[in-house]
Design a protein around this motif. Sequence first.
Motif, PDB file in Angstrom:
ATOM      1  N   HIS A  64      52.454  44.276 106.575  1.00  0.00           N
ATOM      2  CA  HIS A  64      51.514  43.156 106.422  1.00  0.00           C
ATOM      3  C   HIS A  64      50.294  43.359 107.332  1.00  0.00           C
ATOM      4  O   HIS A  64      49.166  43.057 106.946  1.00  0.00           O
ATOM      5  N   GLN A  65      50.546  43.862 108.541  1.00  0.00           N
ATOM      6  CA  GLN A  65      49.446  44.077 109.478  1.00  0.00           C
ATOM      7  C   GLN A  65      48.481  45.144 108.969  1.00  0.00           C
ATOM      8  O   GLN A  65      47.253  44.997 109.110  1.00  0.00           O
ATOM      9  N   PHE A  66      48.987  46.223 108.382  1.00  0.00           N
ATOM     10  CA  PHE A  66      48.104  47.244 107.819  1.00  0.00           C
ATOM     11  C   PHE A  66      47.197  46.638 106.747  1.00  0.00           C
ATOM     12  O   PHE A  66      46.001  46.934 106.691  1.00  0.00           O
ATOM     13  N   TYR A  67      47.775  45.793 105.913  1.00  0.00           N
ATOM     14  CA  TYR A  67      46.971  45.145 104.875  1.00  0.00           C
ATOM     15  C   TYR A  67      45.870  44.288 105.506  1.00  0.00           C
ATOM     16  O   TYR A  67      44.708  44.344 105.093  1.00  0.00           O
ATOM     17  N   ARG A  68      46.234  43.483 106.507  1.00  0.00           N
ATOM     18  CA  ARG A  68      45.246  42.601 107.138  1.00  0.00           C
ATOM     19  C   ARG A  68      44.134  43.416 107.804  1.00  0.00           C
ATOM     20  O   ARG A  68      42.962  43.038 107.746  1.00  0.00           O
ATOM     21  N   ILE A 110      56.080  55.431 107.011  1.00  0.00           N
ATOM     22  CA  ILE A 110      55.136  54.562 107.730  1.00  0.00           C
ATOM     23  C   ILE A 110      53.705  55.039 107.509  1.00  0.00           C
ATOM     24  O   ILE A 110      52.802  54.238 107.242  1.00  0.00           O
ATOM     25  N   PHE A 111      53.499  56.342 107.624  1.00  0.00           N
ATOM     26  CA  PHE A 111      52.154  56.890 107.439  1.00  0.00           C
ATOM     27  C   PHE A 111      51.643  56.605 106.030  1.00  0.00           C
ATOM     28  O   PHE A 111      50.557  56.032 105.846  1.00  0.00           O
ATOM     29  N   SER A 112      52.420  56.979 105.022  1.00  0.00           N
ATOM     30  CA  SER A 112      51.950  56.853 103.641  1.00  0.00           C
ATOM     31  C   SER A 112      51.813  55.401 103.208  1.00  0.00           C
ATOM     32  O   SER A 112      50.797  55.008 102.613  1.00  0.00           O
ATOM     33  N   LEU A 113      52.821  54.574 103.515  1.00  0.00           N
ATOM     34  CA  LEU A 113      52.760  53.172 103.113  1.00  0.00           C
ATOM     35  C   LEU A 113      51.745  52.399 103.946  1.00  0.00           C
ATOM     36  O   LEU A 113      51.109  51.461 103.441  1.00  0.00           O
ATOM     37  N   GLY A 114      51.578  52.798 105.209  1.00  0.00           N
ATOM     38  CA  GLY A 114      50.535  52.162 106.019  1.00  0.00           C
ATOM     39  C   GLY A 114      49.151  52.392 105.444  1.00  0.00           C
ATOM     40  O   GLY A 114      48.328  51.470 105.364  1.00  0.00           O
ATOM     41  N   ILE A 115      48.894  53.628 105.026  1.00  0.00           N
ATOM     42  CA  ILE A 115      47.609  53.941 104.382  1.00  0.00           C
ATOM     43  C   ILE A 115      47.465  53.145 103.092  1.00  0.00           C
ATOM     44  O   ILE A 115      46.400  52.582 102.793  1.00  0.00           O
ATOM     45  N   LEU A 116      48.538  53.061 102.298  1.00  0.00           N
ATOM     46  CA  LEU A 116      48.469  52.373 101.011  1.00  0.00           C
ATOM     47  C   LEU A 116      48.206  50.879 101.202  1.00  0.00           C
ATOM     48  O   LEU A 116      47.392  50.285 100.478  1.00  0.00           O
ATOM     49  N   CYS A 117      48.863  50.264 102.179  1.00  0.00           N
ATOM     50  CA  CYS A 117      48.627  48.837 102.430  1.00  0.00           C
ATOM     51  C   CYS A 117      47.222  48.597 102.972  1.00  0.00           C
ATOM     52  O   CYS A 117      46.566  47.599 102.611  1.00  0.00           O
ATOM     53  N   ALA A 137      42.568  56.448  95.035  1.00  0.00           N
ATOM     54  CA  ALA A 137      41.226  56.875  95.439  1.00  0.00           C
ATOM     55  C   ALA A 137      40.899  56.384  96.842  1.00  0.00           C
ATOM     56  O   ALA A 137      40.315  57.115  97.655  1.00  0.00           O
ATOM     57  N   GLU A 138      41.276  55.155  97.153  1.00  0.00           N
ATOM     58  CA  GLU A 138      40.977  54.605  98.477  1.00  0.00           C
ATOM     59  C   GLU A 138      41.818  55.305  99.541  1.00  0.00           C
ATOM     60  O   GLU A 138      41.323  55.582 100.645  1.00  0.00           O
ATOM     61  N   ALA A 139      43.088  55.605  99.228  1.00  0.00           N
ATOM     62  CA  ALA A 139      43.924  56.337 100.181  1.00  0.00           C
ATOM     63  C   ALA A 139      43.321  57.700 100.490  1.00  0.00           C
ATOM     64  O   ALA A 139      43.311  58.149 101.646  1.00  0.00           O
ATOM     65  N   ALA A 140      42.806  58.375  99.467  1.00  0.00           N
ATOM     66  CA  ALA A 140      42.159  59.675  99.676  1.00  0.00           C
ATOM     67  C   ALA A 140      40.918  59.527 100.542  1.00  0.00           C
ATOM     68  O   ALA A 140      40.667  60.359 101.439  1.00  0.00           O
ATOM     69  N   ALA A 141      40.150  58.467 100.311  1.00  0.00           N
ATOM     70  CA  ALA A 141      38.936  58.250 101.105  1.00  0.00           C
ATOM     71  C   ALA A 141      39.276  57.978 102.572  1.00  0.00           C
ATOM     72  O   ALA A 141      38.591  58.458 103.484  1.00  0.00           O
ATOM     73  N   LEU A 142      40.336  57.214 102.807  1.00  0.00           N
ATOM     74  CA  LEU A 142      40.725  56.878 104.174  1.00  0.00           C
ATOM     75  C   LEU A 142      41.156  58.114 104.966  1.00  0.00           C
ATOM     76  O   LEU A 142      41.039  58.136 106.193  1.00  0.00           O
ATOM     77  N   THR A 143      41.679  59.114 104.283  1.00  0.00           N
ATOM     78  CA  THR A 143      42.234  60.290 104.966  1.00  0.00           C
ATOM     79  C   THR A 143      41.393  61.543 104.730  1.00  0.00           C
ATOM     80  O   THR A 143      41.861  62.652 104.992  1.00  0.00           O
ATOM     81  N   GLN A 144      40.185  61.367 104.272  1.00  0.00           N
ATOM     82  CA  GLN A 144      39.306  62.512 104.016  1.00  0.00           C
ATOM     83  C   GLN A 144      39.161  63.371 105.279  1.00  0.00           C
ATOM     84  O   GLN A 144      38.864  62.868 106.362  1.00  0.00           O
ATOM     85  N   GLY A 145      39.417  64.669 105.151  1.00  0.00           N
ATOM     86  CA  GLY A 145      39.257  65.591 106.276  1.00  0.00           C
ATOM     87  C   GLY A 145      40.415  65.618 107.244  1.00  0.00           C
ATOM     88  O   GLY A 145      40.379  66.356 108.240  1.00  0.00           O
ATOM     89  N   LEU A 146      41.488  64.847 106.974  1.00  0.00           N
ATOM     90  CA  LEU A 146      42.604  64.759 107.924  1.00  0.00           C
ATOM     91  C   LEU A 146      43.306  66.103 108.094  1.00  0.00           C
ATOM     92  O   LEU A 146      43.629  66.506 109.217  1.00  0.00           O
TER      93      LEU A 146
END
Length: 279
Positions: A64-68, A110-117, A137-146
């Motif tokens: 829930h916190q990741f979403y917020r 945690i990593f994958s679902l945290g990014i998704l939320c 698409a948004e998950a990819a944008a959040l982790t671009q260059g990781l």
Amino acid sequence: MAGTALTEPQVCTNIATLAAEALRKEVWLTPKPGLVDSANNGSHSDMDLPMFLRSIGAITPWLHQFYRLGQQDAAQPATAMLTRIRPAGLACEQAMFSATNGINTHKGGIFSLGILCTAAGRISARQQRLTRTALCAEAAALTQGLVERELQHCRQPVTAGERLFQAHGMTGARGEVQSGFLTLRRHVLPYWWTENQPERRSLNALLRLMAFNPDTNLVSRGGLSGLHFVQDYARRLLKNGWQKEDLQAMDQALISRHLSPGGSADLLAISTVLMAFPQ
């Protein structure tokens, strides 16, 4: 009124609750070759089903916190978000370790679902439609260059993921999320509805993941030969047709080799969440 769109708080509850429920469905799903389920502990001597359930309970508030955080920082550049959510990620991991006495049950999840939320929070705050395409698409944008930052430029590998990248070029969970869950979009999601019964649908999705996912958990335990053993076994079952007895036999084969496709288990939970949304 029936049929009206979800309000923002309901969406928040929905995505986080979906993620937690997906983790619970995954651990209860049986038989899962080499993995903890309701029948046995798979290839794990230090984990069992009650431990996984405690871990999921500890993780859930942080989903829930990741979403917020995604909602609150929706105006920030996507590339700035990993730094902003990292403290919550570390706190979530610590909550998991506290619940499991130091055992890593869900770090990849945690990593994958945290990014998704987080992605869902940003999309909702922009008043855009939550779809599988938008979430990936948004998950990819959040982790671009990781992968480049954390794996390619790592000179002294410390973690298993860093060592496997240097040895075999495997990018693990980082690469999967950075690709917008390409393995899922290519090999799992298009085949989701080929099975009508929900349990068999999830088991078939897990088989497809074991057949096509370059699972770093398998390589950590059994080298590339372990990965290829599991992939070949899963592909034969998919080709020839399978029943539960076939998965039980596969379970024993993986246990005897100490192989556990934990990365595929994490991706099964991601698949379950994504398939709750329209294309």
